[in-house]
Design an enzyme around this catalytic site. Structure first.
Site, PDB file in Angstrom:
ATOM      1  N   PRO A   2     -29.048 -50.924 -17.999  1.00  0.00           N
ATOM      2  CA  PRO A   2     -30.043 -51.054 -19.061  1.00  0.00           C
ATOM      3  C   PRO A   2     -30.011 -49.843 -19.989  1.00  0.00           C
ATOM      4  CG  PRO A   2     -30.977 -51.638 -16.941  1.00  0.00           C
ATOM      5  CD  PRO A   2     -29.625 -51.058 -16.663  1.00  0.00           C
ATOM      6  N   GLU A   3     -29.967 -50.093 -21.285  1.00  0.00           N
ATOM      7  CA  GLU A   3     -29.942 -49.024 -22.268  1.00  0.00           C
ATOM      8  C   GLU A   3     -31.294 -48.954 -22.977  1.00  0.00           C
ATOM      9  OE1 GLU A   3     -27.684 -46.835 -22.538  1.00  0.00           O
ATOM     10  OE2 GLU A   3     -25.965 -47.704 -21.507  1.00  0.00           O
ATOM     11  N   HIS A  91     -34.839 -56.909  -2.768  1.00  0.00           N
ATOM     12  CA  HIS A  91     -34.652 -55.662  -3.513  1.00  0.00           C
ATOM     13  C   HIS A  91     -35.910 -55.211  -4.255  1.00  0.00           C
ATOM     14  CE1 HIS A  91     -30.443 -55.953  -2.521  1.00  0.00           C
ATOM     15  NE2 HIS A  91     -30.350 -57.129  -3.102  1.00  0.00           N
ATOM     16  N   ARG A 110     -29.150 -51.971  -6.622  1.00  0.00           N
ATOM     17  CA  ARG A 110     -28.219 -50.871  -6.345  1.00  0.00           C
ATOM     18  C   ARG A 110     -28.930 -49.559  -6.002  1.00  0.00           C
ATOM     19  NH1 ARG A 110     -23.803 -51.898 -11.239  1.00  0.00           N
ATOM     20  NH2 ARG A 110     -23.812 -54.173 -11.072  1.00  0.00           N
ATOM     21  N   ARG A 152     -16.303 -29.442 -34.000  1.00  0.00           N
ATOM     22  CA  ARG A 152     -16.148 -30.148 -32.723  1.00  0.00           C
ATOM     23  C   ARG A 152     -14.923 -31.053 -32.775  1.00  0.00           C
ATOM     24  NH1 ARG A 152     -21.033 -30.937 -30.026  1.00  0.00           N
ATOM     25  NH2 ARG A 152     -19.741 -31.864 -28.389  1.00  0.00           N
TER      26      ARG A 152
END
Length: 271
Positions: A2-3, A91, A110, A152
Site C-alpha cells: 500500500p502506498e 490474519h 505478512r 546528484r
C-alpha cells in the site's frame, strides 16, 4: 505494498465511523508485527475518545487525548470497520473496540506492518522525523527539487522514490509521473532542468490525486477501508505494461530493473 493513496483512501474510509467515539477495549491476538505492538495499549486507550485521524507519509495517525496511535500497513496490512460480533479471521491481529460495538480491525497476512503508541508530537518520532514534504504541500515544487538535486548523479526515479525527498511517490506512481513528464527514469537527476522538475512535481501531484479519487491502486493485497479494491490500475499508462505499445505513440515500452524495482518507460516519449 500500500502506498500513499491507499493510506489516504483507508483513512477516509474508517475515520468517519469512529471519530469522537470512546475506546472500550483493545484486543491483541498477535503482537509480533514488524515491531511488537506497543504493550499496555488497552490501558492507554480505554475510555479515551478518538479526536482526529490523519496521515504522515504512509503512516496513519489516530490522535487521542494522551497520545497517538501510529499505524503502518506494511506490505499487506489493511484496516476495516466491522461490528463487535464479526468473527476474527486468521490474519486479524488487532481490534480497537469502541463503546457502540464498532470495531477498527487490523489485518496483516505478512505481519510487516506496525501499531505503535506515541506520546508527544508524532513528527518527532524516529520513523517520521526524517521524512520529506507531503506531495500536496506548498513547499513541494520544481524549485525544491532543483535545489535538492544539483550535483546528484542518482537516477531521477530513485531520487523521486526517496522518502527523504518527498513521501508517497512509490514505484507505481514514480513510473507514471516520469512518463507524464517525459523524463527517462534512469537519467541522472542532477542533469534534469528546473522546468522539467517543475513538470515532474506537478505530475506527481496529479497522479497521486487521481489515484486517491479512484480508490487507490488495485494490487493483490490492497483493499480500502470499506473492504473493496481500488480501481486506479485501469488508468495506468506504463507500470505493468512492459513490452506493450505505448498508449501515446505505439512504441514498445521497455522494462528494466532500476534500484531493484521494475521500471517501465517509453524510449520515444521519455528523454
Amino acid at each position: 505494498m500500500p502506498e500513499l493513496p491507499e493510506v489516504v483512501v483507508t483513512l477516509r474510509g474508517v475515520v468517519p465511523h469512529i471519530l469522537g467515539k470512546d475506546v472500550q477495549a483493545v484486543v491483541v491476538r498477535e503482537s509480533r508485527l514488524r515491531w511488537p505492538v506497543s504493550p499496555g495499549l488497552s490501558e492507554q486507550l480505554c475510555g479515551m475518545p478518538l479526536l482526529e485521524g490523519r496521515q504522515r507519509g504512509k503512516y496513519l495517525l489516530f490522535r487521542f487525548p494522551q497520545g497517538h496511535l501510529m499505524i503502518h500497513l506494511g506490505m499487506s496490512g489493511s484496516l476495516r470497520i466491522v461490528t463487535a460480533d464479526t468473527p476474527a479471521a486468521k490474519h486479524d491481529h488487532v481490534d480497537i473496540c469502541f463503546t457502540d460495538d464498532t470495531v477498527l480491525r487490523y489485518s496483516d497476512p505478512r505481519r510487516f506492518g506496525s501499531i505503535l503508541w506515541v506520546e508527544g508530537p508524532p513528527e518527532q518520532h524516529a520513523r517520521l522525523c526524517q521524512l520529506g514534504p507531503e506531495p500536496f504541500a506548498p513547499d513541494f515544487n520544481g524549485d525544491y527539487l532543483y535545489r535538492l538535486s544539483r550535483g546528484r548523479s542518482v537516477a531521477v526515479k530513485a531520487f523521486l522514490m526517496d522518502n527523504r525527498v518527498v513521501v508517497g511517490a512509490g514505484n507505481i506512481y514514480a513510473n507514471e509521473s516520469l512518463f507524464l513528464s517525459g523524463i527517462r527514469p534512469m537519467l541522472a537527476v542532477g542533469k534534469v532542468s528546473r522546468q522539467r522538475l517543475e513538470s515532474l512535481a506537478e505530475q506527481v501531484r496529479q497522479v497521486l490525486g487521481k489515484a486517491i479519487e479512484q480508490g487507490g491502486t488495485t494490487l493483490r493485497d490492497f483493499v480500502g477501508g470499506d473492504g473493496k479494491p481500488g480501481y486506479f490500475k485501469q488508468q495506468l499508462l506504463v507500470y505493468g505494461r512492459g513490452g506493450l505499445p505505448c498508449l501515446r505513440c505505439q512504441t514498445v515500452l521497455r522494462e528494466i530493473r532500476l534500484g531493484q524495482r521494475s521500471t517501465v518507460y517509453c524510449p520515444r516519449c521519455q528523454r
